[in-house]
Scaffold this motif. Structure first.
Motif, mmCIF file in Angstrom:
data_model
loop_
_atom_site.group_PDB
_atom_site.id
_atom_site.type_symbol
_atom_site.label_atom_id
_atom_site.label_comp_id
_atom_site.label_asym_id
_atom_site.label_seq_id
_atom_site.Cartn_x
_atom_site.Cartn_y
_atom_site.Cartn_z
ATOM 1 N N THR A 143 7.169 -14.746 5.114
ATOM 2 C CA THR A 143 6.980 -13.734 4.077
ATOM 3 C C THR A 143 5.500 -13.436 3.886
ATOM 4 O O THR A 143 5.095 -12.266 3.768
ATOM 5 N N VAL A 202 11.741 -5.744 6.046
ATOM 6 C CA VAL A 202 12.278 -6.771 6.931
ATOM 7 C C VAL A 202 13.271 -7.603 6.129
ATOM 8 O O VAL A 202 13.022 -7.948 4.974
ATOM 9 N N GLY A 232 4.862 -14.024 11.720
ATOM 10 C CA GLY A 232 5.236 -13.007 10.745
ATOM 11 C C GLY A 232 4.265 -11.845 10.742
ATOM 12 O O GLY A 232 4.668 -10.676 10.732
ATOM 13 N N VAL A 275 9.613 -7.505 2.112
ATOM 14 C CA VAL A 275 10.560 -8.513 2.576
ATOM 15 C C VAL A 275 11.759 -8.599 1.633
ATOM 16 O O VAL A 275 11.605 -8.669 0.412
ATOM 17 N N MET A 300 4.521 -5.132 5.285
ATOM 18 C CA MET A 300 5.978 -5.120 5.299
ATOM 19 C C MET A 300 6.522 -5.626 3.961
ATOM 20 O O MET A 300 5.995 -6.584 3.399
ATOM 21 N N GLY A 360 5.185 -8.145 11.907
ATOM 22 C CA GLY A 360 4.960 -7.059 10.961
ATOM 23 C C GLY A 360 4.113 -5.959 11.550
ATOM 24 O O GLY A 360 4.423 -4.771 11.424
ATOM 25 N N LEU A 392 4.267 -11.404 6.957
ATOM 26 C CA LEU A 392 4.821 -10.046 6.978
ATOM 27 C C LEU A 392 4.209 -9.168 5.887
ATOM 28 O O LEU A 392 3.815 -8.025 6.142
ATOM 29 N N THR A 393 4.140 -9.681 4.677
ATOM 30 C CA THR A 393 3.580 -8.871 3.589
ATOM 31 C C THR A 393 2.100 -8.587 3.813
ATOM 32 O O THR A 393 1.583 -7.559 3.367
#
Length: 447
Positions: A64, A46, A29, A74, A72, A33, A67-68
């Motif tokens: 998540t 995303v 992730g 989510v 990013m 990202g 990515l965060t």
């Protein structure tokens, strides 16, 4: 660099075993990202969907977090078919789409599939760059730029409307009885609802997911119950989806199964008659039946073959400007409507043809006479390379010589499981069995 994480369709494996661990998902992730966010300013989104596997909760949370951590934001769709992620990624102006699913594999497996901002699956080159970032690590976003996550409650409804929009406005399914087997997977609510809204009498199967029964004795990989149900209820058609609903098998009113090759043959023929088949070409993989190729050639149409995997089919379609393709396994890709295989959408196209022509499913689902084909899978110990064994190579060469112009042999390693797939086609069924069994025996000895 070599590809250790990514196979033919994203990352896949047994849940809680490498590479499908929460730790690796977090790293993937973060890498994805960073790859899509780069250093550009603005909002970066995303979209994440999943099927009904219990482990989906774990991977959704881990992805998540990764990515965060790179900035990013989510958008969580919950359980939706894979094609919903493909369509909603561009419609929601997202930089990336992710589907958590192992498709037709058992519940113990899971996977991570990626879609670019255009809704199409990532190229090998993009996946290689993400894999390199996983290996090297990434710079995290400053605390002030950490992303946020939110649930999108109407994702499946948006997808349902999109799927229904592919059916001509004058087409209704009133009076049609349809068995729909959702494999206890991602389409367990979506598919029955769409068919009902279009007017069909719906007999649902595989619509009680418990986190562990996805694809178990149901769906496109196990259509026995659906076949029996079609016959017992006098249904007009059976539609069998897989766990993430990107592939389909059809069952006619007699209980006979039609695979993706038959559906593609019907669609290609009809689209060509309507001057809708771009370039007079259908794209399919090396697994598609020789009978399909002969059917198309006899009508002045062309079959363009690719490696196995719907992603490679789509890549060829985009390069050639073609709009219809798919796989024998039931991935049907119609780029006029979708960016990836969509089992429900393909089933609706078949139902539309039934309504338009007034013909029963049995008359439409046998478009060509297939050449006898035999496929056997051999499981091997991970880390071993049975296809490199001299005895296996010699047996394959001998089989090809035996076949000559009467058929073909195709041996390949699965990109999603530790399996060697041994397939052959030949008009002589005795020779066909002899050839396949001989190769299987040698592969098993080396596995």
């Amino acid at each position: 660099m070599g590809r250790e994480l990514f196979g033919t369709d994203g990352v896949r494996g047994r849940a809680n075993s490498y590479p499908m661990t929460a730790e690796t998902a977090l790293a993937i992730g973060a890498a994805a990202g960073r790859y899509f966010r780069r250093d550009t300013a603005g909002v970066h989104r995303v979209v994440i969907g999943k099927d009904t596997r219990r482990s989906g909760y774990m991977f959704e949370t881990a992805l998540t977090a990764g990515l965060t951590s790179t900035g990013m934001s989510v958008l969580l769709l919950g359980p939706v078919p894979t094609p919903a992620v493909g369509s909603m990624t561009p419609s929601m102006r997202a930089d990336l789409g992710i589907m958590i699913s192992a498709s037709h594999n058992p519940a113990e497996d899971n996977g991570i599939k990626f879609f670019g901002p255009d809704g199409f699956k990532l190229s090998d080159a993009a996946e290689a760059e993400i894999e390199a970032l996983v290996a090297s690590g990434v710079d995290l976003a400053p605390a002030s730029e950490i992303g946020r996550a939110r649930r999108i409650d109407d994702g499946r409804f948006r997808y349902q409307e999109r799927v229904k929009s592919t059916v001509p406005s004058g087409i209704r399914l009133d009076g049609m009885k349809v068995v729909i087997d959702c494999a206890n997977g991602a389409a367990y609510r979506t598919a029955p609802d769409v068919l009902w809204e279009l007017g069909a009498e719906v007999i649902p199967l595989g619509v009680t997911p418990d986190g562990f029964n996805i694809n178990r004795d149901c769906g496109s990989t196990s259509p026995r119950v659906a076949r029996e149900t079609v016959v017992a209820h006098g249904a007009d058609l059976g539609i069998c989806l897989d766990g993430d609903a990107d592939r389909v098998l059809l069952i006619d009113e007699t209980g006979t199964v039609a695979d993706g090759d038959q559906l593609m043959a019907l669609m290609a023929t009809r689209w060509a008659e309507e001057d809708r088949l771009r370039g007079g070409t259908l794209v399919a993989t090396v697994m598609s039946n020789l009978g399909l190729e002969r059917h198309l050639t006899d009508r002045g149409l062309k079959l363009e073959r690719t490696g196995v995997g719907d992603r490679y089919v789509v890549e060829a379609m985009r390069r050639g400007g073609w709009n219809l393709g798919g796989e024998q396994s039931g991935h049907i890709v119609m780029t006029d409507y979708a960016t990836t295989g969509d089992g429900l959408m393909a089933g609706l196209q078949f139902l539309t043809e039934m309504v338009r022509t007034g013909q029963p499913a049995s008359a439409l689902a046998r478009t060509f006479e297939p050449v006898p084909q035999l496929l056997k899978n051999v499981r091997y110990t991970p880390g071993r390379a049975p296809l490199d064994a001299a005895t296996v190579q010699e047996t394959i060469r001998a089989a090809e010589a035996q076949m000559g112009a009467r058929g073909r042999v195709l041996i390949r390693k699965s990109g999603t499981e530790p399996l060697i797939r041994v397939m052959a086609e030949c008009e002589d069924e005795g020779l066909l069995s002899q050839v396949v069994d001989g190769i299987v025996a040698e592969v098993e000895a080396a596995a």
